[in-house]
Design a protein around this motif. Structure first.
Motif, PDB file in Angstrom:
ATOM      1  N   LEU A   1       0.930  -1.305  -0.055  1.00  0.00           N
ATOM      2  CA  LEU A   1       0.012  -0.037  -0.137  1.00  0.00           C
ATOM      3  C   LEU A   1       0.854   1.439  -0.075  1.00  0.00           C
ATOM      4  N   VAL A   2       1.664   1.342   0.655  1.00  0.00           N
ATOM      5  CA  VAL A   2       2.685   2.439   0.994  1.00  0.00           C
ATOM      6  C   VAL A   2       3.306   2.657  -0.378  1.00  0.00           C
ATOM      7  N   ALA A   3       4.079   1.646  -1.016  1.00  0.00           N
ATOM      8  CA  ALA A   3       4.553   1.659  -2.470  1.00  0.00           C
ATOM      9  C   ALA A   3       3.658   2.342  -3.430  1.00  0.00           C
ATOM     10  N   ARG A   4       2.567   1.687  -3.365  1.00  0.00           N
ATOM     11  CA  ARG A   4       1.433   2.221  -4.560  1.00  0.00           C
ATOM     12  C   ARG A   4       1.091   3.479  -4.063  1.00  0.00           C
ATOM     13  N   SER A   5       0.973   4.233  -2.892  1.00  0.00           N
ATOM     14  CA  SER A   5       0.528   5.497  -2.679  1.00  0.00           C
ATOM     15  C   SER A   5       1.300   6.733  -3.075  1.00  0.00           C
ATOM     16  N   GLY A   6       2.653   6.427  -3.362  1.00  0.00           N
ATOM     17  CA  GLY A   6       3.449   7.466  -3.768  1.00  0.00           C
ATOM     18  C   GLY A   6       3.820   8.354  -2.471  1.00  0.00           C
ATOM     19  N   THR A   7       3.523   7.835  -1.296  1.00  0.00           N
ATOM     20  CA  THR A   7       4.076   8.646  -0.222  1.00  0.00           C
ATOM     21  C   THR A   7       5.321   8.052   0.290  1.00  0.00           C
ATOM     22  N   ALA A   8       6.032   8.712   1.100  1.00  0.00           N
ATOM     23  CA  ALA A   8       7.487   8.315   1.651  1.00  0.00           C
ATOM     24  C   ALA A   8       7.353   6.824   2.143  1.00  0.00           C
ATOM     25  N   LEU A   9       8.262   6.231   1.468  1.00  0.00           N
ATOM     26  CA  LEU A   9       8.614   4.803   1.890  1.00  0.00           C
ATOM     27  C   LEU A   9       9.955   4.562   2.624  1.00  0.00           C
ATOM     28  N   PHE A  10       9.874   4.389   4.005  1.00  0.00           N
ATOM     29  CA  PHE A  10      10.950   3.795   4.556  1.00  0.00           C
ATOM     30  C   PHE A  10      11.057   2.602   5.024  1.00  0.00           C
ATOM     31  N   VAL A  11      12.021   1.494   4.774  1.00  0.00           N
ATOM     32  CA  VAL A  11      11.890   0.177   5.409  1.00  0.00           C
ATOM     33  C   VAL A  11      12.851  -0.062   6.557  1.00  0.00           C
ATOM     34  N   SER A  12      12.724  -0.861   7.444  1.00  0.00           N
ATOM     35  CA  SER A  12      13.621  -1.157   8.170  1.00  0.00           C
ATOM     36  C   SER A  12      13.781  -2.654   8.343  1.00  0.00           C
TER      37      SER A  12
ATOM     38  N   GLY B   1      -2.383   7.199  -7.492  1.00  0.00           N
ATOM     39  CA  GLY B   1      -2.479   6.855  -6.131  1.00  0.00           C
ATOM     40  C   GLY B   1      -3.415   5.777  -5.778  1.00  0.00           C
ATOM     41  N   ILE B   2      -3.802   5.753  -4.540  1.00  0.00           N
ATOM     42  CA  ILE B   2      -4.595   5.075  -3.927  1.00  0.00           C
ATOM     43  C   ILE B   2      -5.697   5.717  -3.063  1.00  0.00           C
ATOM     44  N   GLU B   3      -6.693   5.031  -2.762  1.00  0.00           N
ATOM     45  CA  GLU B   3      -7.867   5.630  -1.944  1.00  0.00           C
ATOM     46  C   GLU B   3      -8.391   4.527  -1.028  1.00  0.00           C
ATOM     47  N   PRO B   4      -8.799   4.936   0.137  1.00  0.00           N
ATOM     48  CA  PRO B   4      -9.329   4.059   1.000  1.00  0.00           C
ATOM     49  C   PRO B   4     -10.773   4.015   0.757  1.00  0.00           C
ATOM     50  N   LEU B   5     -11.170   2.733   0.781  1.00  0.00           N
ATOM     51  CA  LEU B   5     -12.885   2.719   0.386  1.00  0.00           C
ATOM     52  C   LEU B   5     -13.927   2.369   1.491  1.00  0.00           C
ATOM     53  N   ASP B   6     -13.405   1.596   2.554  1.00  0.00           N
ATOM     54  CA  ASP B   6     -14.035   1.335   3.575  1.00  0.00           C
ATOM     55  C   ASP B   6     -13.927   2.147   5.036  1.00  0.00           C
TER      56      ASP B   6
ATOM     57  N   TRP C   1      -9.253  -0.960  -0.657  1.00  0.00           N
ATOM     58  CA  TRP C   1      -8.576   0.264  -1.397  1.00  0.00           C
ATOM     59  C   TRP C   1      -8.662   0.327  -2.839  1.00  0.00           C
ATOM     60  N   ARG C   2      -8.444   1.355  -3.359  1.00  0.00           N
ATOM     61  CA  ARG C   2      -8.601   1.413  -4.965  1.00  0.00           C
ATOM     62  C   ARG C   2      -7.461   1.884  -5.164  1.00  0.00           C
ATOM     63  N   ALA C   3      -6.880   1.350  -6.209  1.00  0.00           N
ATOM     64  CA  ALA C   3      -5.295   1.469  -6.606  1.00  0.00           C
ATOM     65  C   ALA C   3      -5.429   1.839  -8.315  1.00  0.00           C
ATOM     66  N   GLY C   4      -5.602   2.758  -8.631  1.00  0.00           N
ATOM     67  CA  GLY C   4      -5.843   3.017 -10.106  1.00  0.00           C
ATOM     68  C   GLY C   4      -6.978   2.480 -10.597  1.00  0.00           C
ATOM     69  N   GLY C   5      -7.280   1.535 -11.561  1.00  0.00           N
ATOM     70  CA  GLY C   5      -8.644   0.687 -11.741  1.00  0.00           C
ATOM     71  C   GLY C   5      -8.859  -0.445 -11.078  1.00  0.00           C
ATOM     72  N   GLN C   6      -8.020  -0.874 -10.048  1.00  0.00           N
ATOM     73  CA  GLN C   6      -7.960  -1.869  -9.359  1.00  0.00           C
ATOM     74  C   GLN C   6      -8.503  -1.637  -8.026  1.00  0.00           C
ATOM     75  N   ASP C   7      -9.363  -2.643  -7.575  1.00  0.00           N
ATOM     76  CA  ASP C   7      -9.658  -2.794  -6.086  1.00  0.00           C
ATOM     77  C   ASP C   7      -8.914  -3.789  -5.294  1.00  0.00           C
ATOM     78  N   LEU C   8      -8.333  -3.493  -4.281  1.00  0.00           N
ATOM     79  CA  LEU C   8      -7.391  -4.329  -3.547  1.00  0.00           C
ATOM     80  C   LEU C   8      -8.382  -4.697  -2.191  1.00  0.00           C
ATOM     81  N   ALA C   9      -7.946  -5.920  -1.507  1.00  0.00           N
ATOM     82  CA  ALA C   9      -8.554  -6.336  -0.171  1.00  0.00           C
ATOM     83  C   ALA C   9      -7.392  -6.715   0.644  1.00  0.00           C
ATOM     84  N   HIS C  10      -7.097  -6.084   1.746  1.00  0.00           N
ATOM     85  CA  HIS C  10      -5.815  -6.503   2.624  1.00  0.00           C
ATOM     86  C   HIS C  10      -6.383  -6.854   3.877  1.00  0.00           C
ATOM     87  N   ASP C  11      -6.378  -8.051   4.355  1.00  0.00           N
ATOM     88  CA  ASP C  11      -6.700  -8.432   5.687  1.00  0.00           C
ATOM     89  C   ASP C  11      -5.460  -8.209   6.574  1.00  0.00           C
ATOM     90  N   TRP C  12      -5.700  -7.573   7.751  1.00  0.00           N
ATOM     91  CA  TRP C  12      -4.779  -7.078   8.507  1.00  0.00           C
ATOM     92  C   TRP C  12      -4.745  -8.008   9.980  1.00  0.00           C
TER      93      TRP C  12
END
Length: 541
Positions: free
Chosen positions: A463-474, A503-508, A518-529
């Motif tokens: 999600l962070v990578a798709r969003s275009g926001t700052a991405l830091f990894v540890s 970018g992306i957009e939260p749907l729920d 989430w919507r990412a471009g024309g694709q709907d994503l589902a992530h179970d946390w």
């Protein structure tokens, strides 16, 4: 979608001196209200904004001004209401039904799913007051906290520019998320944005400031450069807490040298990071010192460490010298942390009604807390020159235009996935609309450690990578596998490209604090946390 003309408030109320209850100011003429020792003026500006200025030449001082509208923007009472956070968010951002006493810092947005209408008010960035809203069934109130620390401000004869109010209203053809994007754009006319996507590594969530030295930093620099490959945008390698004496506990300065016997050559370390294909970055805590200085707070008690008072010129001069030194050492990114805590003496989870406790003062009683913080952020920005600045535990609404990147949520974790879910996913969803409008949003690091499930962290990475926001990894070296490296390589290169087009957009997000759809471009994503047991009811550090 339309930016709306903000009407004059229906009434104004003030809190002065030792008062605890607001009292009504008299309407002298349209747009002007007076009370003993106080004058409040509201003036319309282009594009419908309403500029609020104050005068309080008396000796009692002014604490709070409340502007009351006995109606809602857009003409409809909202069914659900969203606000922001004072500084970082702490996993608590969410849409709720009307709760009249709920503080809504900086802006609020209301929506009615049954009609699709959305509307709200906010204040422009770098306001002169700490601003929050309350929303009830009959209208909305803007609360301007103009204290100096926790004491009434004494501005003398000068005019205090407290806030500029803007508003938006939208119909069913605009989603609440798009409405929030437009409100953020109206609030922030002059954002300071990085020229390229911000991507990098930070060892905090596997080292936690303990038992690491230049060799570990350079290993991380090599790793992040390998993940980036030959991409023309180079990633950062940030040296976090642990490079000075007392490291790992955010110990404070002096910041003129590294830990003896370990980080003896900070300029050489910066050069070595660059030689490995990464851009060097450095963390520091500007408002704490292990030794007393000319800028030490008057109420600081020994034996230290000593919080510094940013309303004093000696403090600003020292902070500017520190940042300039980091730049001279060759660091291209400076992360400044803990300043909100060091000014107010606390963090702000749960969104308290005010940032400062009563009685905790600043040396300069003539300026508001907000004005003092803006001056601190401006000092750091000017001293940084062409280096990027990340604000962490800073007040994002006051730092916008003075930082390129803002850590918008509390810490994720390399020890407990639940903390990453609560903090990282929540801040990404609910503050994503600020990205590219206030600054580049940083929802905090994606950890990769043996103690946390990579399958879950990988979803956050995606999600962070798709969003275009700052991405830091540890990335803990002990957690690396060919599969993990492939995932990190794909995510980092996508982020270096600027993320998913559109970018992306939260749907729920109207229904949960941790959106799964989430919507990412024309694709709907589902992530179970969820972990097998669901969400852990406690929040370990």
């Amino acid at each position: 979608m339309s930016v709306i003309d903000v009407p004059l408030p229906d009434s104004v109320h003030v809190v002065t001196g030792a008062d605890e209850v607001p009292r009504a100011a008299a309407a002298a003429r349209p747009g002007r209200w007076t009370a003993p020792g106080v004058e409040v003026t509201a003036r319309h500006e282009p594009a419908g904004a309403l500029r609020v200025v104050l005068r309080a030449p008396g000796t009692d001082g002014l604490s709070t001004v409340a502007l009351r509208w006995r109606h809602h923007p857009g003409g409809r009472r909202p069914a659900l209401v969203l606000g922001d956070a004072w500084e970082r968010s702490y996993g608590e951002l969410q849409w709720r039904g009307i709760q009249p006493e709920r503080p809504l810092p900086w802006y609020w947005l209301g929506t009615d799913p049954s009609t699709g209408t959305t509307a709200g008010f906010g204040v422009r960035t770098r306001a002169g007051a700490l601003c929050c809203w309350t929303v009830d069934e009959d209208g909305t109130t803007l609360w301007l906290d103009v204290r100096s620390g926790g004491l009434p401000v004494l501005p003398g004869n000068r005019e205090l520019a407290a806030a500029t109010v803007v508003g938006v209203a939208a119909g069913a053809d605009t989603t609440p998320y798009a409405a929030l994007q437009d409100l953020c754009a109206a609030m922030s006319p002059d954002p300071l944005l990085p020229e390229h996507p911000v991507v990098g590594c930070n060892n905090w969530y596997y080292a936690y400031g303990r038992d690491f030295g230049p060799d570990a930093v350079l290993r991380d620099a090599t790793t992040i450069a390998e993940y980036a490959g030959d991409h023309p945008v180079r990633p950062f390698c940030v040296v976090d807490d642990g490079w000075t004496e007392g490291g790992g506990t955010a110990p404070g300065g002096p910041w003129d040298s590294g830990l003896p016997g370990v980080f003896d050559d900070m300029a050489g370390l910066a050069a070595d990071i660059a030689a490995r294909g990464a851009r060097p970055g450095l963390w520091f805590r500007p408002l704490l010192s292990r030794v007393a200085t000319a800028g030490t707070r008057a109420d600081a008690a020994g034996p230290g460490p000593f919080p510094l008072d940013p309303s004093q010129e000696a403090t600003l001069a020292a902070v500017a010298a520190d940042v300039a030194r980091f730049r001279d050492w060759g660091f291209e990114l400076v992360k400044h942390d803990f300043s909100t805590y060091d000014v107010f003496g606390r963090f702000h989870p749960g969104t308290p009604a005010r940032m400062a406790e009563p009685g905790r003062g600043l040396a300069d009683r003539g300026r508001t807390s907000a004005e003092v913080l803006v001056a601190l952020y401006r000092t750091i920005a000017e001293a940084a020159g062409d280096a990027l600045v990340i604000g962490c535990n800073t007040v994002g609404h006051l730092a916008a235009g003075l930082v390129q990147i803002q850590r918008t949520g509390d810490d994720t974790s390399g020890r407990h996935w639940e903390r990453t879910r609560r903090m990282g996913v929540n801040t990404l969803a609910f503050r994503l609309a600020q990205h590219g409008r206030f600054y580049a949003v940083d929802a905090d690091c994606v950890p990769c450690t043996p103690a946390t499930e990579w399958a879950l962290n990988r979803r956050f990475l995606d999600l962070v990578a798709r969003s275009g926001t700052a991405l830091f990894v540890s990335v803990d070296p002990a957690a690396r596998t060919p599969e993990v490296d492939a995932d990190l390589t794909a995510g980092i290169r996508l982020a270096l490209d600027g993320g998913q087009p559109g970018g992306i957009e939260p749907l729920d997000w109207l229904e949960t604090t941790a959106p799964r759809r989430w919507r990412a471009g024309g694709q709907d994503l589902a992530h179970d946390w969820s972990q097998p047991w669901g969400a852990w009811p406690l929040l370990p550090p």
